[in-house]
Each structure stands twice: as structure tokens, then as C-alpha cells.
Design a protein around this motif. Structure first.
Motif, PDB file in Angstrom:
ATOM      1  N   ALA A   8      67.793  25.400 -79.935  1.00  0.00           N
ATOM      2  CA  ALA A   8      67.442  25.150 -81.646  1.00  0.00           C
ATOM      3  C   ALA A   8      66.224  24.535 -82.035  1.00  0.00           C
ATOM      4  N   ASN A   9      65.773  23.471 -80.993  1.00  0.00           N
ATOM      5  CA  ASN A   9      64.253  23.085 -81.305  1.00  0.00           C
ATOM      6  C   ASN A   9      63.226  24.278 -80.668  1.00  0.00           C
ATOM      7  N   ILE A  10      63.714  25.214 -79.751  1.00  0.00           N
ATOM      8  CA  ILE A  10      62.610  26.015 -79.106  1.00  0.00           C
ATOM      9  C   ILE A  10      62.466  27.181 -80.324  1.00  0.00           C
ATOM     10  N   VAL A  11      63.562  27.521 -80.827  1.00  0.00           N
ATOM     11  CA  VAL A  11      63.920  28.845 -81.618  1.00  0.00           C
ATOM     12  C   VAL A  11      62.989  28.347 -82.870  1.00  0.00           C
ATOM     13  N   THR A  57      49.361  28.897 -71.789  1.00  0.00           N
ATOM     14  CA  THR A  57      49.055  29.014 -73.228  1.00  0.00           C
ATOM     15  C   THR A  57      50.593  29.076 -74.063  1.00  0.00           C
ATOM     16  N   ASN A  58      50.400  28.962 -75.084  1.00  0.00           N
ATOM     17  CA  ASN A  58      51.654  29.235 -76.138  1.00  0.00           C
ATOM     18  C   ASN A  58      52.789  28.599 -75.392  1.00  0.00           C
ATOM     19  N   ILE A  59      52.726  27.257 -74.881  1.00  0.00           N
ATOM     20  CA  ILE A  59      54.096  26.617 -74.142  1.00  0.00           C
ATOM     21  C   ILE A  59      55.040  26.342 -75.177  1.00  0.00           C
ATOM     22  N   GLY A  60      56.240  26.587 -74.728  1.00  0.00           N
ATOM     23  CA  GLY A  60      57.295  26.338 -75.638  1.00  0.00           C
ATOM     24  C   GLY A  60      58.080  25.413 -75.087  1.00  0.00           C
ATOM     25  N   LEU A  61      58.319  25.054 -73.833  1.00  0.00           N
ATOM     26  CA  LEU A  61      59.064  23.999 -73.193  1.00  0.00           C
ATOM     27  C   LEU A  61      58.331  23.394 -72.234  1.00  0.00           C
ATOM     28  N   ILE A  62      58.442  22.129 -71.804  1.00  0.00           N
ATOM     29  CA  ILE A  62      58.091  21.231 -70.592  1.00  0.00           C
ATOM     30  C   ILE A  62      59.287  20.518 -70.339  1.00  0.00           C
TER      31      ILE A  62
END
Length: 806
Positions: free
Chosen positions: A283-286, A385-390
């Protein structure tokens, strides 16, 4: 136009960039983040630097020097990483050049050299030996291989006469691998026609044409064609001359390979707890916003599956993902699992790769050719670049903190990067660090819990063995009767065993039983460790080694005894007590060779060994369904460390290694041998009771004024003379006492636990504080002051939130 350049000058580091003129030919190509070569200092020696800014005006332009050359035609660091470097240098009391170099593969660090240049060839008639050096060239390398030391006085005279000069070179060690490739030039009918016209004896040409007939219309490596089709270079050259194919050179990536091929896998069904955690994360990624989740899950609860499905969601949303693991041991297994889902879209970054492999993996990421990175600590700087999740797996591990300059923690860097991209940070562990768990309790992180194993298996049962009692009735100080009996039972049932002893080598030390002499390192204040397989005593701090003596060098006695037990000795002992057992030993000594870790784990997974014996590197992440017994040979090794985190590390290590047992359908058992069976860390580890440990340890931390209630800084002072190290430590401490806030606590100065390492004596000060801006400003000033102190032989190390108090 003018460039702001951070220069690579170790003895004169500063976070202030130097201004250089940009030559006209470079105006159109020079960008922020590029590496350049610039002249520096009075001698105009050439050094490498990073362009951190470009501007249109500058002060005192007539005195400015000019950039000599660019190293690459494109920037090696983007704007995000340049901003990160600036923040990290300030936050960790480091210099930007150290941070910038840490962000790049080792092979991209500059290699410097000197050359001798001939300025006046016609004036060498009186110097025949020097004239011989320059017989066929005007410039020679200035090193011992090319210039005899006996010629140095003559060269000095010639330099004063301006007949020769010393120049400086900056060598770029980053090399691209090029391979010969070929491609068919004709259509299939042409090759069929040529085959029909061949005489029967032209076997190699027939093979060549058969390959070209079936080959794809793209370039393929010549070496592969030769090996697969039993050809040679001569027949390929002949085919090229006939116009059957075209050859050229093409760049080839050095991609790390695992011991066996990776088989594709599909997502596994999630249980209710996993679904709840996954739903919150995606939900946090979207709907991207910066959020940190702490995934606290018991060993075997399926955290990795949550990671993988969360990565898939990030990729589906058009973003990239980064996953860190703490140990190189975990990397092959994790790489295998991640690549089984995402195939060639995965790059690997860790210290076990060759320089060429690390460089090529870095370039694949920088070019945007892969979207998932898996690696150890330094992979946090991967140029995604454009990192969504670590994701930081086993987030409690001390290996995420770098001990050397710049002393960063990967978790802090990850936090900065997710804030930059508005991304998600996922910290996972069965035993979170107290700092992370406290942040979750305060609502800074969102806590997600997995309380049961994903396979419906139960946690292993744990038996604590009091070795004080065992040794009284049993002459074996390595294996208690309980552990030995359980190992025999598991071997009879053809099940596997993991044994952990957190001490490598054969024995801790040797001692003369007549005079008490113990061989010690000549460079460090430590006893030498016995390594029987190589017949030497070795220092684990500096590498000094000497032969194992057969008699005492002080009194001449031959009554020399080895004390303590290391992994080598346990292997030898296992051969005596369980001769039928096949044993694999995994520690730093056996895993130095490239690919050794993956090879061992693959062999153990294929049940080519019955017992896996290792140090703490085997304690985390390993998942073998046939392991039903874990034996911890000495649970006290981390408990006695002079560190306020000793109990926490002991609990984490014991809980993690216990979790290797019974991960599939077969129930697991753990036998924990200790000389401190009543200690709360050991008792709570028995039941994997993290919450109980957390509350008890937090009460002690509060009473002692330690993290997470107080922040901590450690300052170390090193000098080759003990009195000088002490002098500067006391002077600095007295200076700081007049600056810091009243509630800031200063401990020391005092000698370090190991007072001498690599011929330097160490003193340290530990500072505990809540909020103290004056202290931060003073530490920044001290960092810069350290540059001048280096000339007096003093090294100052400032470590924010240290994990090592040795």
C-alpha cells in the motif's frame, strides 16, 4: 565556466571544493558527478577529483588552474548520490572524498604514478647512464623497476639544472572487458549452397557452415563458437575472408556466477500474518510516501517471501528495489532466491566478487539495465534511480556499520535514500536491534509481526547444558554427553547437524607450563592464535605470523600447551568421536577463495556432508530442511566482551543460530553449551523470547544511560608512542568538557581494550548525550584539527553510534 572539484589528497583533505577553469573543449561535456584529473599544490602534481558543481563566475580567476582531463565521458555519480555524500560526510564527521570513493567500486579509485621527463636531450652528453635511460623515449616510469637507486643523486642534479623533471600520472584502473564476436552475413540458402559444394574432406569448413546456417543473426562470442562446435581461429578467419561472417570486438560483462544454475520459482502462498504485512508494505509502495516498516518475525516465519513479493510489486509500479544482507555467507542463498524470481534483472554487489565483476555489476546498475540489486553493506550506494523499496535483512547485524572511515551505518544511508525518493524502507529480523524496536514502539517505524513459522513447523526445543557440571564428570571440554549423543542419533537417522563455535583457528593461545610465557604479536597487544593446519601462530588483527614453537623461547622448556578451542580443533575432535561423520568447516580461513561459500552451501544442501561447523557466519539466513540439530559449543564467547551490547549480541546470535533447526517437517532440537546457564540472555534465548529480552534489556539501558535512551560517540586517539596517545586524548577531553552540555556524560579517556594494534597505541573517550549541538560543532572542528595532528603522528577517529568498543 568554472568547476567545483573535491580533490583526492589524503594528507590535506577538506570538504571545501577547489575551483578550476574549464577548458573550452570540455565546456559542452563536463557535468556534475564526473571524475576529472587536475593539478594540485605548488608542484602541480596531478590528482583525481570529483566535479560537485559548475558555475559561471569565480574569484581571482587569473590564479585558477585548469582541468587537465576527464576520466569518463559521463558522470559516475548522479545528483542524488552527490547530495547523499555531502550529508553523510557532515553527519559522520568524515571527508567528502572518502565518501565519494566509497560509493564506487574499488577498481575506480585512482592509481597514482611518477614519471621522469627529459626536457633538454642535448645536455645529456656528460651523463651517459641517464642518456641510456632516455635512449628511445622522452619519458620513463619513475619506479624501482625502471630506475636504479644508485642513479638518484645524478637525477637530483639534473632536476636542479632543469634538464629533467618529475611528472605525475593518474592511472584509471577501471577496464572494460572486450571479447571477439562474430555474426553471419548471408542468408540460410547461401550457406546450404556452400555446404553442397564442399569436398568431403573439408570437415572444419563443414562444421563452420553448419553453425552459420543455424546461428542467430546477432553477434556471439568467438570463444563460445570454437568450444561448442570444435572449430579453431584459423577456420573462422578463413570464413571471414570469404565473406561468410563478420568479426568485431564487443564489450562483455563479467557477471558473477553461482556454482549451479538458478531454477525459476513462483510466488508462494502467504499465511494470514504474511498477508497483513505484505498488504501494509505494498500500500505504501503504490501510494508512495516515505515510511519505515520493522518486520519482526520468528526464525522461519517467511520474511524472505514477503521481501520477494514486495520487490515484485515495486517493479510492477515501475520502480527499482535494493536488498541488503549482512554477511557474504548469506549472499549466495539470497541471490539464488531473488534471481529465481527476477532472473537477469538482478545485479549482485559484495566483497566476494572480483574487481572486474564488481565494476561490471555497478555499470549494469548505473546504465539502468537491471532494476534489483542484492548485496552486502556497500551495495547501499548502488546507483539505482527511482527507488521504490529498500530492504535490510537481519537489520540488527553489526556488519551493517563500517568500522573504517567513513564510519557509516547502512540503515542511516537507507533512511536518507528512501526520504529522497519518497520510498519504502523495510527492516527485517527475528531479533531486531533495540534501537529499531524502540523506534517501532514510539511509532517512528510501523511494526509488522510474524509470530509463527510459515511452514507450520514449530520452533525447535532447546536444552541448556551447564558445562561446569559436564566437565566435572566428562573429560571432554568440547562436546557434552548430551550433544554427542544427539549428534550420533541424528547421524543414524541420516539427518544433518549445524555446529557453531564463534572462534576460528585451532586454539586461542599457547603457554609454557614452566615459566608461563605466551607468544604475543610483535605489532599488537594480543596473544597469537594457533592455526595447526598451516603450522603457524597468527595475529587476527594485523596478520603477523610465526612458526608454532616446540620449545619455549624464554626458558627452553618443551612443556608447551595449547589452551582454548577453535574450529580447526573441533574438526579434528569430530574425527575422533564421530569418525563416520562428513564435516564441512566454514570460517574466514576456509572461505577466502572465490566461490567457496556457495560451493560449501551447495554441497551441504545436496547432503554431501552431515555436519556444517562454522563461526557466526552460519548463524543467519541459512535454510536447509534436513537440519534437525543445532549445537552451540560455547554460548559465552560474545557474552564476555567489554561492550554494553554484549548481552544483546549474545541473545541475537543464539536465537538466530537456533532458528536453523527444524525449518521443514522434521522437528528441530538445539543444545546450548554454556558456563553461564543462569544469565538472562541465555535463558530467554532458550525460548526465543525476544519481547521478554527487549523489556529486560531496555530497563538496564535506561539505568546505564545507553542507547536507545542516549546517543553515543566514541573518539579514539592513536600514536606510535603511548604517552603521546594519552596526552592528546586528555587534552581533547579537557577541551570538550568546557563545551558540551551539562547532561552530556563523558567516560575516559582510557586505554582501549586492546591497547596496541599494528604498532599504534590507542586511547578512547566515550560520550553519551541526548541533544548537544555544541558537541556536534566541536566534533566537526576536531575532525578538521585532526589534519594538523596527523603531521605529529596522531590519528583521531570519531565514530557516531559505534558498534565496536574493542
Amino acid at each position: 565556466m568554472y568547476a567545483q572539484v573535491i580533490v583526492d589528497v589524503p594528507t590535506m583533505q577538506t570538504n571545501r571544493p577547489y575551483t578550476y577553469r574549464i577548458p573550452a573543449p570540455m565546456l559542452e561535456i563536463l557535468r556534475r558527478g564526473m571524475r576529472v584529473v587536475v593539478p594540485f599544490g605548488k608542484g602541480n602534481r596531478l590528482v583525481q577529483g570529483f566535479v560537485v558543481g559548475i558555475k559561471e563566475d569565480a574569484q581571482q580567476t587569473e590564479q585558477l588552474k585548469e582541468i587537465m582531463q576527464v576520466v569518463e565521458m559521463t558522470p559516475v555519480l548522479n545528483d542524488e548520490l552527490l547530495q547523499l555524500a555531502s550529508w553523510l560526510a557532515e553527519y559522520n564527521f568524515a571527508f567528502q572524498i572518502s565518501v565519494l570513493q566509497t560509493m564506487l567500486p574499488n577498481v575506480m579509485r585512482a592509481k597514482y604514478g611518477k614519471v621522469l621527463r627529459l626536457l633538454a636531450p642535448d645536455q645529456l652528453s656528460d651523463w651517459p647512464q641517464i642518456a641510456l635511460l632516455f635512449a628511445d623515449r622522452g619519458e620513463i616510469p619513475f619506479d624501482s623497476d625502471n630506475v636504479d637507486s644508485e642513479l638518484l643523486p645524478q637525477l637530483l642534479k639534473l632536476q636542479k639544472k632543469h634538464i629533467i623533471e618529475i611528472g605525475y600520472l593518474v592511472k584509471n584502473r577501471a577496464k572494460v572487458k572486450m571479447v571477439n564476436v562474430l555474426k553471419p552475413t548471408k542468408d540460410a540458402d547461401f550457406y546450404k549452397n556452400q555446404l553442397e559444394r564442399l569436398r568431403p574432406s573439408a570437415v572444419k569448413q563443414s562444421r563452420m557452415l553448419t553453425f552459420l546456417l543455424q546461428a542467430p543473426k546477432k553477434f556471439v562470442p568467438v570463444k563460445d563458437v570454437i568450444n561448442r562446435h570444435h572449430l579453431d581461429y584459423a577456420v573462422i578467419k578463413q570464413a571471414e575472408n570469404k565473406g561468410w561472417l563478420v568479426q568485431r570486438q564487443m564489450e562483455s560483462y563479467r557477471i558473477p556466477k553461482l556454482q549451479t544454475p538458478v531454477q525459476p520459482s513462483q510466488p508462494l502462498p502467504l499465511n494470514d500474518e504474511q498477508k497483513q504485512a505484505y498488504t501494509a508494505i505494498i500500500a505504501n509502495i503504490v501510494q508512495p510516501k516515505t515510511q519505515t516498516f520493522l518486520l519482526e518475525g520468528v526464525t522461519g516465519s517467511g520474511k524472505t517471501e514477503v521481501y520477494l513479493q514486495s520487490i515484485a510489486k515495486a517493479l510492477a509500479a515501475g520502480k527499482t528495489a535494493l536488498m541488503l544482507v549482512p554477511e557474504i555467507t548469506l549472499t549466495p542463498q539470497m541471490v539464488r532466491r531473488v534471481k529465481s524470481r527476477f532472473g537477469d534483472d538482478v545485479a549482485v554487489m559484495h566483497s566476494g566478487l572480483s574487481d572486474g565483476e564488481r565494476y561490471d555489476e555497478w555499470r549494469r546498475v548505473q546504465r539502468g539495465e537491471v532494476h534489483v540489486v542484492v548485496g552486502a553493506r556497500s551495495a547501499i550506494f548502488a546507483p539505482l534511480t527511482n527507488i521504490g523499496l529498500i530492504i535490510i535483512d537481519e537489520e540488527h547485524e553489526a556488519s551493517y556499520k563500517q568500522d573504517d572511515n567513513p564510519r557509516y551505518h547502512a540503515r542511516d544511508v537507507a533512511q536518507w535514500r528512501v526520504e529522497y525518493y519518497g520510498a519504502t524502507l523495510l527492516l527485517g529480523s527475528a531479533t531486531p536491534s533495540l534501537e529499531s524496536r524502540a523506534r517501532a514502539q514510539k511509532g517512528v517505524y510501523q511494526l509488522l509481526s510474524l509470530t509463527k513459522r510459515a511452514t507450520q513447523s514449530v520452533l525447535p526445543t532447546t536444552e541448556i547444558v551447564d558445562m561446569r557440571e559436564s566437565i566435572k564428570y566428562n573429560n571432554d571440554d568440547v562436546f557434552s554427553p548430551q550433544l554427542l549423543g544427539s549428534m550420533q542419533e541424528k547421524l543414524d537417522q541420516q539427518e544433518q547437524i549445524v555446529l557453531m563455535l564463534n572462534r576460528r583457528g585451532y586454539a586461542n593461545f599457547i603457554i609454557c607450563r614452566d615459566c608461563g610465557y605466551t607468544p604475543r604479536c610483535v605489532n599488537c597487544d594480543v596473544a597469537l592464535t594457533v592455526h595447526k593446519d598451516v603450522g603457524r601462530l597468527i595475529c587476527h588483527y594485523c596478520g603477523y605470523n610465526e612458526l608454532i614453537p616446540h620449545q619455549c623461547k624464554i626458558c627452553g622448556s618443551k612443556r608447551i600447551r595449547q589452551f582454548g578451542t577453535g574450529t580447526q580443533k573441533v574438526v579434528e575432535h569430530l574425527k575422533e568421536v564421530l569418525p563416520q561423520a562428513r564435516v564441512l568447516r566454514m570460517d574466514v580461513d576456509t572461505t577466502r577463495k572465490k566461490g567457496a561459500v556457495d560451493k560449501m552451501l551447495t554441497a551441504f544442501g545436496n547432503q554431501e556432508a552431515d555436519i556444517l561447523l562454522g563461526t557466526q557466519m552460519i548463524a543467519k539466513g541459512l535454510d536447509f530442511p534436513n537440519v534437525t540439530l543445532v549445537g552451540i559449543l560455547n554460548a559465552d564467547t560474545t557474552l564476555t566482551l567489554p561492550d554494553f551490547r554484549a548481552s544483546e549480541r549474545t541473545f541475537q546470535l543464539l536465537t538466530q543460530v537456533s532458528g536453523r533447526a527444524g525449518r521443514a517437517q522434521k522437528p528441530g532440537n538445539v543444545i546450548l553449551q554454556t558456563f553461564n546457564p543462569e544469565h538472562y540472555a541465555i535463558q530467554l534465548a532458550k525460548n526465543q523470547d525476544y519481547e521478554g529480552f527487549y523489556h529486560q534489556e531496555m530497563a538496564l539501558r535506561h539505568a546505564w544511560h545507553y542507547t536507545p535512551y542516549y546517543f553515543t560517540v566514541q573518539i579514539k586517539f592513536a600514536h606510535e608512542q603511548v604517552d603521546q596517545a594519552a596526552k592528546f586524548a586528555f587534552e581533547t577531553t579537557n577541551w570538550l568538557k568546557n563545551i558540551v552540555e551539562k547532561d552530556t556524560i563523558m567516560l575516559g579517556p582510557a586505554p582501549s581494550t586492546i591497547s596496541r594494534i599494528k604498532n599504534k597505541y590507542y586511547y578512547r573517550v566515550v560520550i553519551k548525550y541526548r541533544f548537544d549541538q555544541h558537541l556536534m560543532q566541536a566534533l566537526t572542528e576536531l575532525m578538521h584539527k585532526g589534519q594538523q595532528l596527523q603531521r605529529q603522528g596522531v590519528t583521531i577517529m570519531i565514530d557516531r553510534e559505534p558498534t565496536n568498543f574493542i
